[in-house]
Design a protein around this motif. Structure first.
Motif, PDB file in Angstrom:
ATOM      1  N   ILE A   1       0.843  -1.205   0.000  1.00  0.00           N
ATOM      2  CA  ILE A   1       0.000   0.000   0.000  1.00  0.00           C
ATOM      3  C   ILE A   1       0.875   1.252   0.000  1.00  0.00           C
ATOM      4  CG2 ILE A   1      -1.629   1.341   1.395  1.00  0.00           C
ATOM      5  CD1 ILE A   1      -2.835  -1.400   2.270  1.00  0.00           C
ATOM      6  N   MET A   2       1.950   1.205   0.795  1.00  0.00           N
ATOM      7  CA  MET A   2       2.845   2.370   0.809  1.00  0.00           C
ATOM      8  C   MET A   2       3.416   2.637  -0.578  1.00  0.00           C
ATOM      9  SD  MET A   2       4.619   1.558   4.467  1.00  0.00           S
ATOM     10  CE  MET A   2       5.752   2.900   4.679  1.00  0.00           C
ATOM     11  N   LEU A   3       3.781   1.568  -1.273  1.00  0.00           N
ATOM     12  CA  LEU A   3       4.316   1.730  -2.627  1.00  0.00           C
ATOM     13  C   LEU A   3       3.249   2.229  -3.599  1.00  0.00           C
ATOM     14  CD1 LEU A   3       6.734  -1.285  -3.118  1.00  0.00           C
ATOM     15  CD2 LEU A   3       7.312   1.137  -3.003  1.00  0.00           C
ATOM     16  N   LEU A   4       2.028   1.715  -3.431  1.00  0.00           N
ATOM     17  CA  LEU A   4       0.917   2.168  -4.288  1.00  0.00           C
ATOM     18  C   LEU A   4       0.754   3.678  -4.156  1.00  0.00           C
ATOM     19  CD1 LEU A   4      -2.010  -0.401  -3.796  1.00  0.00           C
ATOM     20  CD2 LEU A   4      -0.929   0.234  -5.959  1.00  0.00           C
ATOM     21  N   ILE A   5       0.806   4.159  -2.914  1.00  0.00           N
ATOM     22  CA  ILE A   5       0.623   5.593  -2.667  1.00  0.00           C
ATOM     23  C   ILE A   5       1.768   6.394  -3.278  1.00  0.00           C
ATOM     24  CG2 ILE A   5       0.534   7.356  -0.856  1.00  0.00           C
ATOM     25  CD1 ILE A   5      -0.843   5.193   0.924  1.00  0.00           C
ATOM     26  N   ILE A   6       2.992   5.913  -3.035  1.00  0.00           N
ATOM     27  CA  ILE A   6       4.143   6.638  -3.572  1.00  0.00           C
ATOM     28  C   ILE A   6       4.097   6.672  -5.099  1.00  0.00           C
ATOM     29  CG2 ILE A   6       6.664   6.603  -3.781  1.00  0.00           C
ATOM     30  CD1 ILE A   6       6.614   5.343  -0.895  1.00  0.00           C
ATOM     31  N   ALA A   7       3.765   5.514  -5.696  1.00  0.00           N
ATOM     32  CA  ALA A   7       3.677   5.464  -7.164  1.00  0.00           C
ATOM     33  C   ALA A   7       2.631   6.452  -7.667  1.00  0.00           C
ATOM     34  CB  ALA A   7       3.347   4.049  -7.614  1.00  0.00           C
ATOM     35  N   GLY A   8       1.505   6.518  -6.928  1.00  0.00           N
ATOM     36  CA  GLY A   8       0.458   7.467  -7.298  1.00  0.00           C
ATOM     37  C   GLY A   8       0.971   8.898  -7.252  1.00  0.00           C
ATOM     38  N   LEU A   9       1.777   9.162  -6.220  1.00  0.00           N
ATOM     39  CA  LEU A   9       2.293  10.521  -6.053  1.00  0.00           C
ATOM     40  C   LEU A   9       3.277  10.913  -7.154  1.00  0.00           C
ATOM     41  CD1 LEU A   9       2.903  10.687  -2.183  1.00  0.00           C
ATOM     42  CD2 LEU A   9       1.081  11.774  -3.527  1.00  0.00           C
ATOM     43  N   ILE A  10       4.019   9.928  -7.674  1.00  0.00           N
ATOM     44  CA  ILE A  10       4.969  10.297  -8.726  1.00  0.00           C
ATOM     45  C   ILE A  10       4.387  10.102 -10.123  1.00  0.00           C
ATOM     46  CG2 ILE A  10       7.043   9.937  -7.297  1.00  0.00           C
ATOM     47  CD1 ILE A  10       7.474   7.285  -8.721  1.00  0.00           C
ATOM     48  N   GLY A  11       3.092   9.992 -10.188  1.00  0.00           N
ATOM     49  CA  GLY A  11       2.468  10.115 -11.505  1.00  0.00           C
ATOM     50  C   GLY A  11       1.856   8.868 -12.112  1.00  0.00           C
ATOM     51  N   VAL A  12       1.845   7.730 -11.389  1.00  0.00           N
ATOM     52  CA  VAL A  12       1.185   6.549 -11.940  1.00  0.00           C
ATOM     53  C   VAL A  12      -0.326   6.713 -11.755  1.00  0.00           C
ATOM     54  CG1 VAL A  12       0.884   4.054 -11.711  1.00  0.00           C
ATOM     55  CG2 VAL A  12       3.162   5.074 -11.465  1.00  0.00           C
ATOM     56  N   ARG A  13      -1.085   6.508 -12.828  1.00  0.00           N
ATOM     57  CA  ARG A  13      -2.543   6.659 -12.756  1.00  0.00           C
ATOM     58  C   ARG A  13      -3.216   5.295 -12.738  1.00  0.00           C
ATOM     59  NH1 ARG A  13      -1.966  10.057 -10.428  1.00  0.00           N
ATOM     60  NH2 ARG A  13      -1.390  12.177 -11.013  1.00  0.00           N
ATOM     61  N   TYR A  14      -3.976   5.001 -11.670  1.00  0.00           N
ATOM     62  CA  TYR A  14      -4.690   3.723 -11.590  1.00  0.00           C
ATOM     63  C   TYR A  14      -6.032   3.841 -12.267  1.00  0.00           C
ATOM     64  CZ  TYR A  14      -1.136   3.266  -8.002  1.00  0.00           C
ATOM     65  OH  TYR A  14       0.050   3.250  -7.344  1.00  0.00           O
ATOM     66  N   ILE A  15      -6.497   2.710 -12.839  1.00  0.00           N
ATOM     67  CA  ILE A  15      -7.750   2.833 -13.586  1.00  0.00           C
ATOM     68  C   ILE A  15      -8.965   3.030 -12.690  1.00  0.00           C
ATOM     69  CG2 ILE A  15      -7.168   1.744 -15.811  1.00  0.00           C
ATOM     70  CD1 ILE A  15      -8.478  -0.845 -14.537  1.00  0.00           C
ATOM     71  N   SER A  16      -9.012   2.352 -11.544  1.00  0.00           N
ATOM     72  CA  SER A  16     -10.189   2.551 -10.689  1.00  0.00           C
ATOM     73  C   SER A  16      -9.903   2.139  -9.262  1.00  0.00           C
ATOM     74  CB  SER A  16     -11.365   1.703 -11.219  1.00  0.00           C
ATOM     75  OG  SER A  16     -11.063   0.340 -11.022  1.00  0.00           O
ATOM     76  N   GLY A  17     -10.729   2.594  -8.341  1.00  0.00           N
ATOM     77  CA  GLY A  17     -10.616   2.212  -6.928  1.00  0.00           C
ATOM     78  C   GLY A  17     -10.801   0.718  -6.761  1.00  0.00           C
ATOM     79  N   ILE A  18     -11.791   0.173  -7.502  1.00  0.00           N
ATOM     80  CA  ILE A  18     -12.034  -1.273  -7.415  1.00  0.00           C
ATOM     81  C   ILE A  18     -10.806  -2.036  -7.896  1.00  0.00           C
ATOM     82  CG2 ILE A  18     -13.443  -3.169  -8.332  1.00  0.00           C
ATOM     83  CD1 ILE A  18     -15.770  -1.084  -8.441  1.00  0.00           C
ATOM     84  N   GLY A  19     -10.175  -1.494  -8.911  1.00  0.00           N
ATOM     85  CA  GLY A  19      -8.957  -2.110  -9.437  1.00  0.00           C
ATOM     86  C   GLY A  19      -7.877  -2.177  -8.366  1.00  0.00           C
ATOM     87  N   VAL A  20      -7.729  -1.078  -7.629  1.00  0.00           N
ATOM     88  CA  VAL A  20      -6.720  -1.040  -6.567  1.00  0.00           C
ATOM     89  C   VAL A  20      -7.048  -2.085  -5.500  1.00  0.00           C
ATOM     90  CG1 VAL A  20      -5.755   0.347  -4.698  1.00  0.00           C
ATOM     91  CG2 VAL A  20      -6.072   1.366  -6.954  1.00  0.00           C
ATOM     92  N   LEU A  21      -8.339  -2.178  -5.113  1.00  0.00           N
ATOM     93  CA  LEU A  21      -8.734  -3.181  -4.111  1.00  0.00           C
ATOM     94  C   LEU A  21      -8.447  -4.589  -4.613  1.00  0.00           C
ATOM     95  CD1 LEU A  21     -12.117  -1.811  -2.696  1.00  0.00           C
ATOM     96  CD2 LEU A  21      -9.855  -1.836  -1.621  1.00  0.00           C
ATOM     97  N   ALA A  22      -8.758  -4.820  -5.910  1.00  0.00           N
ATOM     98  CA  ALA A  22      -8.476  -6.137  -6.497  1.00  0.00           C
ATOM     99  C   ALA A  22      -6.971  -6.400  -6.459  1.00  0.00           C
ATOM    100  CB  ALA A  22      -8.994  -6.199  -7.929  1.00  0.00           C
ATOM    101  N   GLY A  23      -6.198  -5.326  -6.688  1.00  0.00           N
ATOM    102  CA  GLY A  23      -4.732  -5.441  -6.634  1.00  0.00           C
ATOM    103  C   GLY A  23      -4.264  -5.903  -5.255  1.00  0.00           C
TER     104      GLY A  23
END
Lengths: 254, 333
Positions: free
Chosen positions: A121-143
């Protein structure tokens, strides 16, 4: 009986959490490698890659790879703690208790998965902060579910190895011997379509490949391996490794 | 008769060598039995078999009525084990160590919390309970480890060398804690030791174990009185009195009256302290001036020597120990 088992699993989980929380260096250490890769290697790699079709690979492509890598490290390490606990004698105290070894192993696995998820989760957040765009919230939960399942598999592998290898030095060696090819042959750093047959074969034999591919599908919406196949392989791997790990853990002599 | 522990010819062989050989003992409920012997004598192996950690190669044992092989799970529910080496998690606090132990043994909620408080208080660790175990001294580690063995209220507690490696002062403290805990909890205790003072001070029965066999088992007092009991030695003014004294005591029924040096006479008695006044009275009635009186009570040292023909400490680094160590593979820290 079920309540008793749950209590044991909770006790083991609690111990893992307390230890994790106390060792800041472990948190930093486990995060730093994938993080360094993501921040420095990611942009470097993405500028150099081009699909044969002409499209470019951006930083987002690598994010699932680094997250998968972090799950791999955290889980193997979590399973491997058995080696250190045996060495220090802590394990004896647990193994003499009137409880099934399987539930002890399950509790350790639950702890390891939680830690792997926290780091993921920490990496997901950091990746988000440096510009990675996730397709959806449900996608993140599935991840997160994919991370948890893969985590169980690699913890099982860690416990299995740790139960057979008695010295921490030996375990350390096997770990570095194992993690390197797992990471390099996982599609974390390159697209796995159009690989030469010998390389593709190795990549498809690697459980981490399916973890990374499934994460890519969940977080970014595309993958080379169909998601159903990835999920099936990861689930099978998790069940098999939990079985093998639990079995070998049960055979440890005090 | 219900025995807390009953073994019949229990044996453990490692390769061709018998670490424990044909041991049959019965331990009553509430006993504090000491297994006394040098390193490598088989004490730990015996405890390991009784606590289900090692399977016997022959014979059988029942612990709290359950067979150690067929009913290992129920044996484990009835016992507590305090290992020779420290098996506490130093990354956790004292309280957390006890709490997780309580959970593993199925203690729930309030009962567990109260119980943890109780044993912490018994070993005087209440004010250090919330600091990390890695900051504890050697004596504190032992106390916490012993307390942990009591958390789940076992019927039988195995203590493997509970004071190994501690300085004499700390050792005496640990004895007091073990005594207090035993009295408060009424458990049956089996402890191994190679310290004679420890067995003498703590145990109500002592089994001397040597080369895997139990050589003799009895109360410390009985073991010592087998050697002829206490010895009273008198010192008198001159050699002239010696012969008179010897005759005096021999005619009054004292045993083993012998001359010591040129001015001393000694005799064996059952109960030294109570016999000193009587001995002195006899002398003064006969008009003999006694300069000094001393009482020697035989120690378990003498008992061990008597039964095995060797002093207990002679074999500390013998071959048997080396063998035993490589086999049992003790945990290092």
């Amino acid at each position: 009986m079920i309540k008793r088992a749950m209590n044991v699993i909770y006790a083991m989980w609690l111990g893992e959490m307390l230890r994790f929380w106390r060792s800041k260096s472990r948190i930093i250490g486990a995060l730093s490698t994938p993080l360094t890769f993501m921040i420095f290697l990611g942009p470097g790699l993405s500028s150099g890659f081009q699909f044969q079709g002409g499209g470019t690979v951006d930083l987002s492509f690598f994010a699932p790879g680094f997250i998968g890598m972090s799950v791999l490290f955290a889980s193997l390490f979590g399973g491997g703690s058995v080696v250190w606990e045996r060495e220090s004698g802590i394990l004896k105290e647990v193994l003499i208790a009137p409880i099934s070894r399987f539930f002890i192993a399950l509790g350790k696995a639950a702890g390891g998965v939680t830690i792997a998820l926290i780091q993921g989760i920490m990496l997901l957040i950091i990746a988000g902060l440096i510009g990675v765009r996730y397709i959806s919230g449900i996608g993140v939960l599935a991840g997160l579910i994919i991370m948890g399942l893969s985590g169980i598999g690699f913890i099982g592998l860690g416990v299995a190895l740790a139960s057979r290898i008695e010295s921490p030095e030996g375990f350390q060696m096997i770990m570095s011997f194992l993690t390197m090819p797992l990471v390099l042959l996982s599609g974390a750093f390159f697209p796995i379509s159009d690989l030469p047959i010998w390389l593709g074969g190795l990549v498809y034999l690697n459980p981490l490949t399916y973890c990374v591919e499934a994460l890519r599908w969940c977080l970014l919406g595309y993958s080379t391996i169909p998601i159903s196949l990835s999920v099936a392989v990861i689930t099978l791997f998790a069940v098999a490794m939990l079985g093998i790990g639990g079995n070998l853990f049960g055979k440890i002599r005090i | 008769m219900f025995y807390a522990i009953e073994t019949e010819g229990i044996t453990k062989r490692f390769g061709g060598v018998a670490a424990v050989s044909d041991v049959s003992i019965s331990i009553e409920q509430g006993e504090l039995l000491g297994l006394l012997g040098p390193n490598g004598a088989g004490k730990t192996t015996l405890i390991n078999m009784l606590s289900t950690m090692t399977e016997p190669s022959g014979g059988s044992a029942r612990v709290w009525g359950f067979d150690v092989v067929a009913d290992a799970h129920r044996v484990r529910q009835s016992i507590g084990v305090v290992f020779q080496d420290i098996t506490l998690d130093e990354r956790l606090t004292g309280r957390e160590n006890l709490d997780i132990h309580g959970r593993l043994y199925g203690l729930e909620g309030r009962v567990r919390r109260e119980r943890v408080e109780e044993v912490l208080a018994l070993v005087d660790l209440t004010d250090r309970a919330d600091t990390l175990v890695k900051t504890y001294s050697g004596g504190m580690l032992r106390r916490l480890q012993i307390a942990r063995g009591f958390v789940h209220k076992p019927h039988i507690l195995f203590l493997d060398e509970p004071t190994l490696g501690l300085d004499p002062q700390t050792r005496i403290h640990i004895w007091e804690y073990i005594k207090t805990l035993t009295e408060e909890e009424g458990v049956t205790i089996v402890l191994t030791t190679h310290y004679l003072e420890e067995a003498d001070h703590l145990c109500n029965r002592v089994a001397i174990i040597d080369r895997g066999k139990i050589v003799v088992i009895d109360t410390p007092e009985a073991l010592k009185s087998q050697l002829g009991g206490d010895v009273i030695t008198l010192e008198v003014e001159g050699a002239a009195d010696i012969a008179r004294l010897r005759a005096l005591y021999e005619s009054n029924g004292f045993a083993r009256v012998v001359t010591r040096g040129s001015t001393g006479v000694s005799m064996a008695v059952r109960d030294g302290e109570r016999n000193i006044p009587h001995v002195l009275n006899l002398a003064s009635r006969a008009g003999i001036l006694v300069l000094s009186v001393s009482l020697h009570k035989p120690a378990l040292d003498d008992v061990f020597l008597h039964h095995t023909g060797r002093a207990l400490r002679d074999r500390e680094t013998g071959d048997a120990e080396e063998y035993g160590r490589s086999r049992t593979r003790p945990m290092r820290r």
